[in-house]
Design a protein around this motif. Structure first.
Motif, PDB file in Angstrom:
ATOM      1  N   VAL A 710      -0.187   4.836  -1.254  1.00 32.85           N
ATOM      2  CA  VAL A 710      -0.627   4.255  -0.368  1.00 32.85           C
ATOM      3  C   VAL A 710       0.277   4.382   0.562  1.00 32.85           C
ATOM      4  N   THR A 711      -0.374   4.349   2.104  1.00 32.50           N
ATOM      5  CA  THR A 711       1.308   4.817   2.806  1.00 32.50           C
ATOM      6  C   THR A 711       0.713   3.522   4.231  1.00 32.50           C
ATOM      7  N   PRO A 712       1.593   3.082   4.422  1.00 33.54           N
ATOM      8  CA  PRO A 712       1.485   2.132   5.968  1.00 33.54           C
ATOM      9  C   PRO A 712       0.979   2.087   6.707  1.00 33.54           C
ATOM     10  N   THR A 713       0.422   1.281   7.812  1.00 36.73           N
ATOM     11  CA  THR A 713      -0.928   1.560   8.626  1.00 36.73           C
ATOM     12  C   THR A 713       0.282   2.329   9.915  1.00 36.73           C
ATOM     13  N   LYS A 738       8.998   6.623   5.686  1.00 44.36           N
ATOM     14  CA  LYS A 738       7.793   5.589   4.828  1.00 44.36           C
ATOM     15  C   LYS A 738       8.087   4.442   4.627  1.00 44.36           C
ATOM     16  N   ASP A 742       3.891   0.656  -2.701  1.00 42.30           N
ATOM     17  CA  ASP A 742       3.375  -0.784  -3.012  1.00 42.30           C
ATOM     18  C   ASP A 742       3.458  -1.722  -1.075  1.00 42.30           C
ATOM     19  N   GLY A 743       3.520  -0.753  -0.586  1.00 45.72           N
ATOM     20  CA  GLY A 743       3.690  -0.973   0.759  1.00 45.72           C
ATOM     21  C   GLY A 743       5.019  -1.715   1.359  1.00 45.72           C
ATOM     22  N   PHE A 898       6.519  -3.766   7.504  1.00 37.47           N
ATOM     23  CA  PHE A 898       6.456  -4.181   5.896  1.00 37.47           C
ATOM     24  C   PHE A 898       6.674  -5.718   5.518  1.00 37.47           C
TER      25      PHE A 898
END
Length: 932
Positions: A710-713, A738, A742-743, A898
């Motif tokens: 998962v990567t941040p938007t 990044k 888990d965000g 975040f």
């Protein structure tokens, strides 16, 4: 016919003239369109700064024509009653200072700049960039919120491509200086018992010089758990009539307002307590409960005048902790000169939630006593959780504790945390007292990795120098009179006329034992003897007159001699509790800092089972999510560092330089190394410091891919989209950071050598395809996730291996090491330092690198004036340092990216700068997110 022909000819001429005029118009129009497309643009910067400060305003050129600028004159007008020019400096477009001249007049409010290339046109301005920097001083009395225009004086402004050819239609965008503020509003964090009424202060920090004319402040609370009772004016309110409040118990909101009189005689102009909120804790509250008191920003505002709002305020929420305040007591003891003495560190009122991690620093007089060792106390279940360091040159000893990741060895009980062994110097004189004091700036306690235990009360200790004489005992312990007649068996030991012994000598047995021949010896000055001496029976039969015999001399029993023990002195119960400053900017209250400090990186012990990191790994706790290729991390709350680093929270507990996890036997880096331990921890003294050194454990083999699940938007929506203006200079930056899968971002984690190498390799343009078989390290396997980055960074000279040939990729990196890496990354060659700033970097192997970066304004120290070169650097600090060095950010106008990095975090804008691909426009000295 002639007349007719003449008329026809006249018509033809008219048509020809009209055609020529039309061609000229079209030609001019065409030229105008071309010129507009390549229109030279002059931008005067828009900046913001506090009253009384000096601010640098850039003057930039863009769309410079290919023919270049041969000469120019540029004049800017300003309000001389509000601003004054301090200096004018050439920008990067000026190759030779001799081509640039300037003049300013603060009486009439203008500044002029002139450029002229040499006759051979060898140094013409032919590219975009900064032409000059104009430094203004803002008047100290200017109210926050006002904006002062910087306008182009067109009558004195001109541009030429040659000595005679003027550049037409130059677009000049005027600038401005806004009077800003670093005002912080903090809700205090306090403790209280169930059923008690507690006072929560509202603190104002960095109040602007122009003052606060009026404000409205609202907080929310849990109305099912707390009962708001009243609001009292704080010390900043000169007249109670200037403040009002309203409590809405239905919605759980308290609102207070302040307004100075119209003549502004009672404005708030200093830091302090604005108001005190009174809450009652319910009787059924459980010890360890925490109730949050949060700012309602939609109903909160501050004004410096009736119309000038103070913007950019940082709000910090507070807590009410149920339970008695935790107590830290530094013991006291008496000792003789030249003797050894042990001072205990004792905890009491430990909260039910326990202590997950802590850092304690105590200061002492290094000229009178020397620390020689620190021992774990009964509260330490595993010695691996405990680290120490002491420095006898600067007179301090540090202790850190961190429970294992699952919290199974947290501290829940009261007792002795540690004992510190001191050697008293031979020069110590009887009667002297040496204080052992808690250093509040380096002392903090946490429930968890991010939640701090507030209001820990610290009591200082002392060593009192006394004369201790060792008593000389007689050959035997029993007292034998010289000529004592033997009494009969029925005779009591207390004759009728025997003088009564003192209270310390008399012991009263229940039944009268039959005295021996040595009984009834009454020494003149005898400490308490054994039970058989001068024992007084409950019922004493009358002895005969001749029985009593008085011994001539009674030897003093050694058992009763009082001597000061060398070790384990008991702390006195009456020691005055002197609370130290918790990590809160105000001295009166402990409030959660804007940047909540996290435990020092050196406290963290490497867990046995570390999950495999991807491209850049953090300090890798047991259950830490795997970071992506370029990682930084941030807790929810962090200390406010200075503008250039962020290292430093307003009062963030700082990791001590002495608690590094570098193994004792780790070979030091080579002279040019940007990594490694940098020649040991601390300067001078020490004597080995830590009792034990944890050995970093190898990580597991990484997976084939370094791409997180998962990567941040990519890019959030700006809070207020910037409108498009003619000639807007939009630029862009590519992200190099990044978050975790888990965000989260976890900025307070420390970075390792492998992680730093990966970040710098990516910033330099390297990628995973890079290969170099000539570079290898025995402790970096071919399967290591950062192999390519380590080789790349080593090849570029950013890093150097250790003398034993290793790289130590998972070793945490110190502030000194990271400063060295940045220095080499920037390719700085100049090592001349005009002014040395950091006393604790004096003599350090990285002193030149640290001082040079500080001189260039790329880094800054802590509020106490130290740099702490041996402390492990946090992710948020490293991001801020890199951004300053790369002249990137901070990025304004974005929303929270975040969940663990709120917008109030001191490094929020720097983290946004590194984590987002973004277009931006310059807004003064910082970048503002540009959304079309």
């Amino acid at each position: 016919m002639v007349k007719k022909c003449s008329k026809s000819l006249y018509g033809f001429r008219n048509m020809t003239c009209l055609f020529l005029i039309l061609c000229i118009i079209l030609s001019a129009s065409s030229l105008s369109i071309v010129q507009a497309a390549e229109q030279l643009k002059v931008d005067i910067g828009r900046v913001s700064e506090e009253p009384g400060s000096i601010v640098s305003v850039p003057v930039s050129f863009s769309n410079v024509p290919t023919t270049g600028i041969y000469t120019l004159s540029l004049s800017i007008d300003f309000d001389e009653s509000k601003l004054s020019v301090v200096s004018v400096e050439p920008g990067d477009l000026i190759e030779a200072d001799t081509d640039f001249t300037s003049y300013y007049n603060n009486e009439y409010g203008f500044v002029s700049m002139v450029f002229e290339a040499p006759i051979d046109e060898s140094r013409m301005v032919d590219s975009d960039g900064v032409f000059a920097f104009v430094k203004f001083k803002i008047c100290e009395t200017n109210p926050v919120g006002e904006t002062y225009d910087l306008t182009t004086n067109h009558s004195r402004t001109s541009f030429y491509s040659t000595g005679v050819d003027e550049i037409e239609n130059v677009l000049c965008n005027d600038g401005s200086i806004t009077v800003g503020s670093n005002l912080n509003v903090e809700i205090g964090s306090i403790s209280g018992k169930p059923g008690s009424i507690v006072s929560v202060p509202i603190n104002l920090i960095n109040v602007p010089l122009s003052g606060i004319y009026t404000n409205s402040f609202s907080v929310s609370y849990d109305n099912t758990k707390l009962n708001a009772i009243a609001v009292e004016p704080g010390q900043l309110i000169q007249d109670p009539d200037d403040m009002n409040y309203y409590i809405n118990k239905t919605n759980g909101i308290v609102t207070l307002t302040f307004e100075s009189p119209v003549d502004e005689t009672r404005r708030i102009k200093t830091d302090g307590v604005l108001a005190i909120l009174k809450f009652q804790i319910p009787e059924n509250a459980v010890k360890g409960d925490v109730f949050k008191i949060a700012t309602v920003t939609t109903n909160t505002f501050f004004y410096s005048t009736a119309i000038n709002e103070i913007l950019g305020i940082v709000y910090l929420d507070g807590n009410i902790n149920v339970g008695a305040d935790m107590q830290l007591d530094i013991g006291s003891a008496k000792a003789a000169s030249g003797s050894l003495v042990s001072i205990p560190i004792v905890f009491s009122n430990v909260p039910n939630s326990g202590i997950y991690t802590l850092s304690i620093r105590a200061n002492f007089d290094s000229e009178k006593v020397s620390a020689i060792g620190v021992n774990a106390g009964e509260l330490i279940a595993n010695i691996d959780d405990f680290n120490t360091y002491y420095n006898n040159e600067y007179g301090f000893v540090s202790m850190t504790f961190e429970a294992d990741f699952d919290g199974s060895r947290m501290i829940y009980n009261n007792g002795i945390f540690a004992t510190v062994d001191f050697m008293v110097n031979d020069s110590a004189k009887v009667g002297e007292v040496y204080d052992i004091t808690a250093n509040g700036a380096h002392t903090f306690f946490y429930y968890s990795g991010t939640e701090e235990i507030e209001n820990v009360v610290c009591s200082n200790g002392k060593i009192e120098i006394v004369r201790i004489e060792t008593p000389t005992p007689t050959a035997t312990v029993t007292s034998t009179p010289v000529k004592t007649p033997t009494p009969t068996a029925t005779v009591t030991s207390t004759p009728v006329k025997t003088p009564t012994p003192t209270a310390t000598v008399t012991s009263t047995p229940v039944k009268t034992p039959t005295p021996t021949a040595t009984v009834t010896s009454t020494p003149v000055k005898t400490p308490t003897p054994t039970a058989t001496v001068t024992s007084t029976p409950v019922k004493t039969p009358t002895p005969t007159a001749t029985v009593t015999s008085t011994p001539v001399k009674t030897p003093t029993p050694t058992a009763t001699v009082t001597s000061t023990p060398v070790k384990t002195p008991t702390p006195t119960a009456t020691v005055t509790s002197t609370p130290v400053k918790t990590p809160t900017p105000t001295a009166t209250v402990t409030s959660t800092p804007v940047k909540t400090p996290t435990p020092t990186a050196t406290v963290t012990s490497t867990p046995v089972k570390t999950p495999t990191p991807t491209a850049t790994v953090t300090s890798t706790p047991v259950k830490t999510p795997t970071p992506t290729a370029t990682v930084t991390s941030t807790p929810v709350k962090t200390p406010t560092p200075t503008a250039t680093v962020t290292s430093t929270p307003v009062k963030t507990p700082t990791p001590t330089a002495t608690v590094t996890s570098t193994p004792v036997k780790t070979p030091a880096p080579t002279k040019d190394s940007g990594g490694g331990s940098g020649g040991g921890g601390g300067s001078g003294g020490g004597g080995g410091g830590s009792k034990k050194t944890p050995t970093p454990k190898p990580t597991e083999t990484p997976k084939a891919t370094s791409t997180p699940s998962v990567t941040p938007t990519a890019m959030p929506t700006a809070v207020e989209p910037t409108p498009e203006y003619p000639g807007l200079n939009v630029q862009s930056h590519t992200a190099y950071l990044k978050g975790y899968p888990d965000g989260l971002f976890l900025p307070e984690n420390n970075i390792t050598r492998a992680e730093a190498a990966t970040i710098l390799a990516k910033l330099s343009g390297g990628d995973i395809t890079y290969l170099n078989d000539k570079i290898s390290f025995p402790d970096v396997k071919e399967t290591h996730w950062a192999l390519w980055a380590i080789k790349y960074a080593t090849d570029k000279g950013y890093f150097v291996g250790y003398t034993d040939g290793t790289f130590k990729p998972d070793q945490k990196i110190t502030r000194a090491e990271f400063a060295t890496i940045v220095y080499k990354f920037l390719g700085i060659k100049d090592q001349n330092i005009s002014n040395y700033k950091f006393e604790d970097a004096k003599g350090h192997w990285a002193q030149v690198y640290i001082e040079k970066l500080s001189e260039l304004k790329y880094i800054n120290g802590y509020p106490d004036g130290t740099f702490q070169p041996q402390s492990n650097i946090k992710r948020c600090e490293s991001v801020a340092m890199l951004n300053r060095a790369l002249k990137r950010g901070p990025l304004y106008g974005t929303t929270q990216i975040f969940p663990d990095v709120p917008e109030t975090h001191w490094a929020f804008k720097d983290i946004a700068e590194g984590a987002l691909d973004h277009s931006y426009i310059m807004d003064g000295d910082f970048e503002r997110l540009y959304v079309k």
